[in-house]
Design a protein around this motif. Sequence first.
Motif, PDB file in Angstrom:
ATOM      1  N   LYS A   1     -78.443 -15.625   4.819  1.00 27.12           N
ATOM      2  CA  LYS A   1     -78.787 -14.628   3.790  1.00 27.12           C
ATOM      3  C   LYS A   1     -77.605 -14.276   2.889  1.00 27.12           C
ATOM      4  O   LYS A   1     -77.751 -14.126   1.669  1.00 27.12           O
ATOM      5  CB  LYS A   1     -79.300 -13.344   4.463  1.00 27.12           C
ATOM      6  N   ASP A   2     -76.422 -14.119   3.482  1.00 23.52           N
ATOM      7  CA  ASP A   2     -75.273 -13.716   2.666  1.00 23.52           C
ATOM      8  C   ASP A   2     -74.894 -14.807   1.662  1.00 23.52           C
ATOM      9  O   ASP A   2     -74.557 -14.532   0.513  1.00 23.52           O
ATOM     10  CB  ASP A   2     -74.074 -13.358   3.562  1.00 23.52           C
TER      11      ASP A   2
ATOM     12  N   ARG B   1     -75.113 -14.555  -2.446  1.00 22.82           N
ATOM     13  CA  ARG B   1     -73.927 -14.853  -3.265  1.00 22.82           C
ATOM     14  C   ARG B   1     -74.245 -15.952  -4.273  1.00 22.82           C
ATOM     15  O   ARG B   1     -73.830 -15.889  -5.435  1.00 22.82           O
ATOM     16  CB  ARG B   1     -72.780 -15.275  -2.341  1.00 22.82           C
TER      17      ARG B   1
END
Length: 288
Positions: free
Chosen positions: A52-53, A57
């Motif tokens: 997810k991160d 990004r």
Amino acid sequence: MQTHREVHLEGQKTLEKAGIADSRTDAWLLMEYVTGMTRASYFLRETEEMPKDQAARYREMIQRRAQHIPLQHITHEAWFYGLKFYVDRHVLIPRQDTEVLVEEVLLEAGKMQADGRFRILDMCTGSGCILLALLSVLKEAEGTGADLSEEALAVAGRNSRELDIPAVWKISDLFSEISGMYDIIVSNPPYIESHVIDSLTEEVKDHEPRMALDGTEDGLYFYRRISREAGEYLMPGGVLAFEIGYDQGGPVRLMLENAGYEETRVVKDLAGLDRVVLGRKKQEEHHV
């Protein structure tokens, strides 16, 4: 959760819709930057869920690229002459065409001192890419980079430290703060005619420093001044070399000849366009 492939294709479509010319390439380069994956590892893992991160990004970077912010300003990375440079909005993004200037200066250096202890001045140094590329080859040389922009010199200094290639950086309005004599003076000055700048791509006209682009009305202002003034700082037999615009070879070569330089020549880039002009300062005559 979406797979790497789904997020990548979504990014590509966003860039296409925004009219980004190299949408496929840029969508991939941002994926590579965010995930650290090579193409080979991506193909092995494209159906895996993207963390997810990383996905967040990636999407944020895609949105910035969709606003025509240059890719290199998003990643703060640009490769030049095999070296990785930090760049931001305060400097021009190093371009492959400029490598022709580096190659030609190295050819001239090969005809000069055998010990390689050159003193090199890079006028309008920007990111420092030209000077640092030269110093990466000419290990015994000393280099000075001059620029009117304090922000640009901060970028050049950072690149000098990160590449571990020492150089001196000076805030100077052309030669105003320069002293001493040099074997080579090299410059990629602002050379775009003022009225042309607004017709350039959004990436260039809106995001690269205008001060580094604007060569005034006819684009030749800085060539005139540097050609006229450089001789005071150049050793006899020393070389003055410029990057130029595609239609500036004749006028800039004439400026060098009028300033007393010999062996002047115009060099074309890989696209067959005039890209570099250089000349050699006359050796001092010895009278018995």
